[in-house]
Design an enzyme around this catalytic site. Structure first.
Site, mmCIF file in Angstrom:
data_model
loop_
_atom_site.group_PDB
_atom_site.id
_atom_site.type_symbol
_atom_site.label_atom_id
_atom_site.label_comp_id
_atom_site.label_asym_id
_atom_site.label_seq_id
_atom_site.Cartn_x
_atom_site.Cartn_y
_atom_site.Cartn_z
ATOM 1 N N GLY A 76 0.821 -1.210 0.000
ATOM 2 C CA GLY A 76 0.000 0.000 0.000
ATOM 3 C C GLY A 76 0.856 1.261 0.000
ATOM 4 O O GLY A 76 0.539 2.248 -0.689
ATOM 5 N N HIS A 211 -2.777 -7.209 2.302
ATOM 6 C CA HIS A 211 -2.748 -7.800 3.647
ATOM 7 C C HIS A 211 -3.796 -7.217 4.576
ATOM 8 O O HIS A 211 -3.987 -7.704 5.690
ATOM 9 C CB HIS A 211 -1.344 -7.710 4.265
ATOM 10 N N CYS A 335 2.941 4.744 17.536
ATOM 11 C CA CYS A 335 3.459 5.216 18.819
ATOM 12 C C CYS A 335 2.556 6.291 19.411
ATOM 13 O O CYS A 335 2.511 7.407 18.933
ATOM 14 C CB CYS A 335 4.859 5.767 18.652
HETATM 15 N N1 PLP Z 1 -2.490 3.626 4.123
HETATM 16 C C1 PLP Z 1 -3.229 3.277 5.179
HETATM 17 C C2 PLP Z 1 -4.482 4.036 5.484
HETATM 18 C C3 PLP Z 1 -2.840 2.216 5.994
HETATM 19 O O1 PLP Z 1 -3.565 1.884 7.058
HETATM 20 C C4 PLP Z 1 -1.638 1.525 5.682
HETATM 21 C C5 PLP Z 1 -1.140 0.429 6.542
HETATM 22 O O2 PLP Z 1 -1.324 0.429 7.730
HETATM 23 C C6 PLP Z 1 -0.912 1.918 4.547
HETATM 24 C C7 PLP Z 1 -1.363 2.971 3.796
HETATM 25 C C8 PLP Z 1 0.347 1.214 4.147
HETATM 26 O O3 PLP Z 1 0.075 -0.070 3.601
HETATM 27 P P1 PLP Z 1 1.229 -1.162 3.546
HETATM 28 O O4 PLP Z 1 1.383 -1.693 4.909
HETATM 29 O O5 PLP Z 1 0.727 -2.218 2.598
HETATM 30 O O6 PLP Z 1 2.452 -0.490 3.020
#
Ligand code: PLP
Length: 395
Positions: A76, A211, A335
């Site tokens: 992501g 995931h 955190c």
């Molecule tokens: N954007 C949001 C809103 C998320 O919650 C996350 C992951 O926690 C990400 C982006 C990043 O995704 P990834 O863990 O696949 O890099």
């Protein structure tokens, strides 16, 4: 373990693993012939290519998009980076528009990237504030856009990972579309839980990550509407229509498409079920724990997401005590401990400084049951009570 941290990640569904297995080519299986490089001409390559194409088509159908509009990525964060960097740089080259507009509550994958674009690439940056429920104002977005000529990209997350608030993406997208401004949404928390029809959402780009919806880790996608300016930031071979080089993670991509299709097929029923559990958690927690406060919107929130701040405790203590009781939960961000950086999202929604350390996020998923929720609600008030006795000394 009662796992209540599905916003952090989800387990792989068994059907997903089954779909992925032939693409690893493990020699102890009969159906092990699909491990080829999808760019290869021979049988193993063609089999991998067929799996890749089918997966891309499945994802495109769910988005209401063309297969070519789906770029497969490594996670992501990469999808967010590709959208922000790729669109902003290309549009600036085309039109000299130099401003990125996003919000103060974005995930760091967007926020840090936007700041990097400001600090290292000379973009101007507008960070839109949110109200106490976590919503940006449509009027503020319209004002920031002006006639749109100076705007390289707008990025607003679909659903917030810490407080669960769901933004009215379709309406925000319409404001951008009316001014011909590219509009990206980080749908990492929304995918599998909310509609992803990119036309109804009025988005030009949308990021997701497998995931978070029972697919494997380390694979995601970026939807990029045809005609949207884009400059690739991983260059090399001609993969993904020259928009993202690198040999494709075929098992991961097949798993991602299988997982998303399962979530889509079950979405209405499963979200209704989780919403009932969520509302039980919210109602009981607010009632049984004095000094607890719901964060995010009470109504426009992810069906699986309950988030709170709890006065006079530190999240870390609660999480450790919950873990000892067999319950996996989260503070909502990496955190929130009083000794570390407070959550930028909780600050943005106006949580008082003395409550910032007490964030608690309980995010549900398909293995959770009403009995598990009951057990959680039996234990949580006592855990908070115990923590309240020990925290003053620790602070
Ligand atoms: N954007 C949001 C809103 C998320 O919650 C996350 C992951 O926690 C990400 C982006 C990043 O995704 P990834 O863990 O696949 O890099």
């Amino acid at each position: 373990m009662i796992y209540l941290d599905h916003s952090a990640t989800t387990p792989l569904r068994p059907e997903v693993l089954t779909a992925m297995e032939p693409y690893f080519g493990s020699t102890d299986r009969e159906d092990n012939s699909k491990y080829g490089n999808p760019s290869s001409i021979h049988l193993a390559g063609r089999a991998a290519h067929a799996g890749l194409s089918e997966a891309r088509g499945t994802i495109a159908d769910i988005l209401g998009a063309a297969a070519r509009e789906v770029i497969l990525t490594g996670c992501g964060s990469e999808s967010d980076n590709a959208a922000l960097r790729g669109i902003a740089l290309a549009r600036r080259k085309q039109t000299s528009a130099n401003r990125i507009v996003t919000t103060v509550v974005e995930h760091h994958a967007v926020l840090n990237t936007a700041e990097d674009m400001r600090d290292f690439f000379g973009f101007d940056l507008t960070l839109l504030p949110v109200n106490s429920d976590g919503f940006i104002s449509e009027d503020a977005l319209a004002e920031a856009l002006g006639d749109g000529s100076d705007i390289a990209l707008v990025s607003v997350m679909y659903a917030n990972n810490e407080i669960g608030t769901v933004q009215p993406i379709g309406r925000l997208g319409a404001l951008c579309r009316a001014r011909n401004v590219p509009f990206h949404t980080d749908a990492v928390q929304a995918a599998g839980k909310l509609p992803l029809d990119v036309n109804a959402l009025n988005v030009d780009a949308l990021s997701a990550s497998a995931h978070k919806f029972y697919g494997p880790k380390g694979v995601g996608f970026l939807y990029l509407r045809r005609g949207t300016p884009f400059h690739p930031f991983i260059t090399g071979g001609s993969h993904e229509g020259r928009r993202r080089a690198g040999t494709e993670n075929v098992p991961g991509i097949v798993g991602m498409a299988t997982a998303l299709a399962l979530c889509e097929a079950e979405r209405d029923v499963e979200m209704a079920r989780l919403q009932l559990l969520r509302d039980t958690i919210i109602g009981h927690t607010l009632q049984a724990i004095p000094g607890s406060r719901l964060t995010g919107s009470p109504t426009q929130r992810l069906a699986n997401h309950a988030s709170f701040t709890i006065q006079d405790v530190e999240a870390e203590g609660i999480l450790i005590a919950l873990d000892l009781a067999g319950i996996g939960a989260s503070s909502g961000s990496a955190c929130t401990s009083a000794r570390q950086q407070p959550s930028h999202v909780l600050e943005a929604v106006g949580i008082p400084a003395e409550e910032l350390a007490g964030g608690l996020r309980l995010s549900l998923g398909y293995s959770n049951t009403a009995q598990q929720v009951e057990l959680l609600l039996q234990k949580l008030p006592d855990i908070v009570g115990q923590q309240r006795q020990i925290v003053p000394a620790a602070l």
